[in-house]
Write a protein that holds these residues in place. Structure first.
Motif, PDB file in Angstrom:
ATOM      1  N   ALA A   1       0.814  -1.230   0.000  1.00  0.00           N
ATOM      2  CA  ALA A   1       0.000   0.000   0.000  1.00  0.00           C
ATOM      3  C   ALA A   1       0.843   1.273   0.000  1.00  0.00           C
ATOM      4  O   ALA A   1       0.468   2.260  -0.640  1.00  0.00           O
ATOM      5  CB  ALA A   1      -0.941   0.007   1.199  1.00  0.00           C
ATOM      6  N   ILE A   2       1.963   1.270   0.707  1.00  0.00           N
ATOM      7  CA  ILE A   2       2.751   2.500   0.836  1.00  0.00           C
ATOM      8  C   ILE A   2       3.318   2.909  -0.525  1.00  0.00           C
ATOM      9  O   ILE A   2       3.135   4.037  -0.986  1.00  0.00           O
ATOM     10  CB  ILE A   2       3.860   2.319   1.894  1.00  0.00           C
ATOM     11  CG1 ILE A   2       3.203   2.140   3.275  1.00  0.00           C
ATOM     12  CG2 ILE A   2       4.841   3.484   1.874  1.00  0.00           C
ATOM     13  CD1 ILE A   2       4.135   1.627   4.359  1.00  0.00           C
ATOM     14  N   ALA A   3       3.978   1.974  -1.196  1.00  0.00           N
ATOM     15  CA  ALA A   3       4.555   2.276  -2.515  1.00  0.00           C
ATOM     16  C   ALA A   3       3.467   2.485  -3.560  1.00  0.00           C
ATOM     17  O   ALA A   3       3.585   3.359  -4.433  1.00  0.00           O
ATOM     18  CB  ALA A   3       5.493   1.151  -2.941  1.00  0.00           C
ATOM     19  N   LYS A   4       2.399   1.681  -3.469  1.00  0.00           N
ATOM     20  CA  LYS A   4       1.324   1.804  -4.462  1.00  0.00           C
ATOM     21  C   LYS A   4       0.683   3.182  -4.390  1.00  0.00           C
ATOM     22  O   LYS A   4       0.436   3.821  -5.419  1.00  0.00           O
ATOM     23  CB  LYS A   4       0.270   0.719  -4.245  1.00  0.00           C
ATOM     24  CG  LYS A   4      -0.860   0.779  -5.252  1.00  0.00           C
ATOM     25  CD  LYS A   4      -1.865  -0.326  -5.063  1.00  0.00           C
ATOM     26  CE  LYS A   4      -1.397  -1.629  -5.660  1.00  0.00           C
ATOM     27  NZ  LYS A   4      -2.433  -2.686  -5.566  1.00  0.00           N
ATOM     28  N   TYR A   5       0.419   3.668  -3.171  1.00  0.00           N
ATOM     29  CA  TYR A   5      -0.215   4.984  -3.050  1.00  0.00           C
ATOM     30  C   TYR A   5       0.720   6.081  -3.551  1.00  0.00           C
ATOM     31  O   TYR A   5       0.294   6.989  -4.275  1.00  0.00           O
ATOM     32  CB  TYR A   5      -0.678   5.240  -1.614  1.00  0.00           C
ATOM     33  CG  TYR A   5      -1.530   6.492  -1.497  1.00  0.00           C
ATOM     34  CD1 TYR A   5      -2.553   6.763  -2.414  1.00  0.00           C
ATOM     35  CD2 TYR A   5      -1.319   7.420  -0.491  1.00  0.00           C
ATOM     36  CE1 TYR A   5      -3.328   7.908  -2.326  1.00  0.00           C
ATOM     37  CE2 TYR A   5      -2.093   8.569  -0.395  1.00  0.00           C
ATOM     38  CZ  TYR A   5      -3.093   8.809  -1.318  1.00  0.00           C
ATOM     39  OH  TYR A   5      -3.852   9.953  -1.231  1.00  0.00           O
ATOM     40  N   ARG A   6       2.012   5.981  -3.212  1.00  0.00           N
ATOM     41  CA  ARG A   6       2.943   7.018  -3.694  1.00  0.00           C
ATOM     42  C   ARG A   6       3.022   6.999  -5.221  1.00  0.00           C
ATOM     43  O   ARG A   6       3.197   8.050  -5.859  1.00  0.00           O
ATOM     44  CB  ARG A   6       4.312   6.866  -3.031  1.00  0.00           C
ATOM     45  CG  ARG A   6       4.250   7.257  -1.551  1.00  0.00           C
ATOM     46  CD  ARG A   6       5.583   7.228  -0.870  1.00  0.00           C
ATOM     47  NE  ARG A   6       6.469   8.302  -1.273  1.00  0.00           N
ATOM     48  CZ  ARG A   6       6.480   9.530  -0.724  1.00  0.00           C
ATOM     49  NH1 ARG A   6       5.621   9.854   0.221  1.00  0.00           N
ATOM     50  NH2 ARG A   6       7.339  10.423  -1.138  1.00  0.00           N
ATOM     51  N   GLU A   7       2.877   5.818  -5.810  1.00  0.00           N
ATOM     52  CA  GLU A   7       2.896   5.734  -7.275  1.00  0.00           C
ATOM     53  C   GLU A   7       1.687   6.452  -7.884  1.00  0.00           C
ATOM     54  O   GLU A   7       1.834   7.229  -8.833  1.00  0.00           O
ATOM     55  CB  GLU A   7       2.901   4.255  -7.683  1.00  0.00           C
ATOM     56  CG  GLU A   7       3.125   4.015  -9.153  1.00  0.00           C
ATOM     57  CD  GLU A   7       3.049   2.520  -9.469  1.00  0.00           C
ATOM     58  OE1 GLU A   7       3.521   1.695  -8.656  1.00  0.00           O
ATOM     59  OE2 GLU A   7       2.475   2.198 -10.516  1.00  0.00           O
ATOM     60  N   ILE A   8       0.502   6.238  -7.338  1.00  0.00           N
ATOM     61  CA  ILE A   8      -0.687   6.879  -7.935  1.00  0.00           C
ATOM     62  C   ILE A   8      -0.789   8.359  -7.548  1.00  0.00           C
ATOM     63  O   ILE A   8      -1.460   9.123  -8.227  1.00  0.00           O
ATOM     64  CB  ILE A   8      -2.004   6.125  -7.635  1.00  0.00           C
ATOM     65  CG1 ILE A   8      -2.340   6.112  -6.150  1.00  0.00           C
ATOM     66  CG2 ILE A   8      -1.954   4.716  -8.212  1.00  0.00           C
ATOM     67  CD1 ILE A   8      -3.745   5.561  -5.850  1.00  0.00           C
ATOM     68  N   MET A   9      -0.094   8.775  -6.455  1.00  0.00           N
ATOM     69  CA  MET A   9      -0.018  10.202  -6.115  1.00  0.00           C
ATOM     70  C   MET A   9       0.798  10.959  -7.153  1.00  0.00           C
ATOM     71  O   MET A   9       0.460  12.089  -7.507  1.00  0.00           O
ATOM     72  CB  MET A   9       0.658  10.389  -4.744  1.00  0.00           C
ATOM     73  CG  MET A   9      -0.234  10.065  -3.564  1.00  0.00           C
ATOM     74  SD  MET A   9       0.678   9.900  -1.998  1.00  0.00           S
ATOM     75  CE  MET A   9       1.838  11.218  -2.049  1.00  0.00           C
ATOM     76  N   GLY A  10       1.913  10.378  -7.574  1.00  0.00           N
ATOM     77  CA  GLY A  10       2.824  11.072  -8.491  1.00  0.00           C
ATOM     78  C   GLY A  10       3.880  11.855  -7.742  1.00  0.00           C
ATOM     79  O   GLY A  10       3.876  11.940  -6.513  1.00  0.00           O
TER      80      GLY A  10
ATOM     81  N   THR B   1      -1.663  10.687 -12.694  1.00  0.00           N
ATOM     82  CA  THR B   1      -1.477  10.644 -11.241  1.00  0.00           C
ATOM     83  C   THR B   1      -2.326  11.737 -10.578  1.00  0.00           C
ATOM     84  O   THR B   1      -2.734  12.711 -11.217  1.00  0.00           O
ATOM     85  CB  THR B   1      -0.002  10.831 -10.859  1.00  0.00           C
ATOM     86  OG1 THR B   1       0.451  12.101 -11.345  1.00  0.00           O
ATOM     87  CG2 THR B   1       0.865   9.714 -11.441  1.00  0.00           C
ATOM     88  N   ILE B   2      -2.582  11.539  -9.276  1.00  0.00           N
ATOM     89  CA  ILE B   2      -3.438  12.479  -8.540  1.00  0.00           C
ATOM     90  C   ILE B   2      -2.830  13.880  -8.559  1.00  0.00           C
ATOM     91  O   ILE B   2      -3.526  14.878  -8.755  1.00  0.00           O
ATOM     92  CB  ILE B   2      -3.641  11.985  -7.088  1.00  0.00           C
ATOM     93  CG1 ILE B   2      -4.387  10.645  -7.082  1.00  0.00           C
ATOM     94  CG2 ILE B   2      -4.394  13.031  -6.263  1.00  0.00           C
ATOM     95  CD1 ILE B   2      -4.389   9.932  -5.726  1.00  0.00           C
TER      96      ILE B   2
ATOM     97  N   ASN C   1       0.017  20.417  -3.251  1.00  0.00           N
ATOM     98  CA  ASN C   1       0.139  19.307  -4.196  1.00  0.00           C
ATOM     99  C   ASN C   1      -0.873  18.186  -3.963  1.00  0.00           C
ATOM    100  O   ASN C   1      -0.625  17.027  -4.270  1.00  0.00           O
ATOM    101  CB  ASN C   1       1.582  18.788  -4.243  1.00  0.00           C
ATOM    102  CG  ASN C   1       2.056  18.270  -2.905  1.00  0.00           C
ATOM    103  OD1 ASN C   1       1.314  18.300  -1.930  1.00  0.00           O
ATOM    104  ND2 ASN C   1       3.280  17.781  -2.856  1.00  0.00           N
ATOM    105  N   ALA C   2      -2.029  18.560  -3.446  1.00  0.00           N
ATOM    106  CA  ALA C   2      -3.258  17.738  -3.445  1.00  0.00           C
ATOM    107  C   ALA C   2      -3.313  16.601  -2.443  1.00  0.00           C
ATOM    108  O   ALA C   2      -4.374  16.354  -1.870  1.00  0.00           O
ATOM    109  CB  ALA C   2      -3.572  17.210  -4.855  1.00  0.00           C
ATOM    110  N   VAL C   3      -2.220  15.870  -2.276  1.00  0.00           N
ATOM    111  CA  VAL C   3      -2.268  14.691  -1.400  1.00  0.00           C
ATOM    112  C   VAL C   3      -0.942  14.473  -0.670  1.00  0.00           C
ATOM    113  O   VAL C   3       0.116  14.894  -1.139  1.00  0.00           O
ATOM    114  CB  VAL C   3      -2.614  13.391  -2.184  1.00  0.00           C
ATOM    115  CG1 VAL C   3      -4.103  13.282  -2.451  1.00  0.00           C
ATOM    116  CG2 VAL C   3      -1.809  13.268  -3.453  1.00  0.00           C
ATOM    117  N   HIS C   4      -1.060  13.796   0.445  1.00  0.00           N
ATOM    118  CA  HIS C   4       0.088  13.272   1.198  1.00  0.00           C
ATOM    119  C   HIS C   4      -0.053  11.762   1.294  1.00  0.00           C
ATOM    120  O   HIS C   4      -1.158  11.252   1.467  1.00  0.00           O
ATOM    121  CB  HIS C   4       0.112  13.847   2.623  1.00  0.00           C
ATOM    122  CG  HIS C   4       0.965  13.049   3.556  1.00  0.00           C
ATOM    123  ND1 HIS C   4       2.318  13.227   3.653  1.00  0.00           N
ATOM    124  CD2 HIS C   4       0.664  12.008   4.389  1.00  0.00           C
ATOM    125  CE1 HIS C   4       2.816  12.343   4.519  1.00  0.00           C
ATOM    126  NE2 HIS C   4       1.825  11.598   4.988  1.00  0.00           N
TER     127      HIS C   4
END
Ligand code: RTP
Ligand code: MG
Length: 140
Positions: free
Chosen positions: A82-91, A102-103, A114-117
């Motif tokens: 989950a940690i790497a996957k979320y950072r990947e889709i965040m950009g 990406t988000i 920048n929208a998300v953490h």
């Protein structure tokens, strides 16, 4: 691959754009599950505590002002890697460097707004989750 949890913030600029649902859709379509979520507005002291690791960085003051400038949506996400996957889709942190789709490419205004953490490691994920959620709120 182990099931992990990560911590997400939809930052004030993205909440102001009315794209909470659009970001949740990207998260869910990636396979991550939203374990817990709530809308909050941080005080300056809460933002400073959350970003304490960055307290010596030149952008710390403006970052904390931005993070308490309006409501955020804090969430716990769960899934494989989950940690790497979320950072990947965040950009990338700077949306100028973020990949298409990406988000941050879609919803960031600049390197700060920048929208998300998303957490960057299992240890920080655990600390960040417990900063905002208690055990009763983490229903899986
Ligand atoms: P985050 O912690 O929010 O998930 O973002 P990140 O790992 O991609 O970036 P990090 O280096 O941890 O920085 C935390 C947040 O500080 C703001 N920032 N501003 N003005 C600047 O040069 C600058 N650099 C970083 C961003 O809001 C970044 O997400
Ligand atoms: Mg970070």
């Amino acid at each position: 691959m182990a099931i992990e949890r990560t911590f997400s913030i939809i930052k004030p600029n993205a909440v102001a754009k009315n794209v909470i649902g659009s970001i949740f859709k990207i998260i869910e379509e990636s396979g991550l599950k939203i374990v817990a979520t709530k809308k909050i507005q941080m005080t300056k002291a809460q933002a400073e505590g959350f970003y304490a690791v960055h307290s010596e960085r030149p952008f710390f003051g403006t970052l904390c002002d931005f993070m308490c400038s309006g409501p955020c949506v804090v969430s716990v996400l769960e899934g494989e890697n989950a940690i790497a996957k979320y950072r990947e889709i965040m950009g990338a942190t700077n949306p100028a460097d973020a990949a298409e789709g990406t988000i941050r490419k879609l919803y960031a205004d600049d390197i700060e707004a920048n929208a998300v953490h998303g957490s960057d490691a299992p240890e920080t994920a655990a600390v960040e989750i417990s900063y905002f959620f208690n055990a009763l709120e983490l229903v899986g």
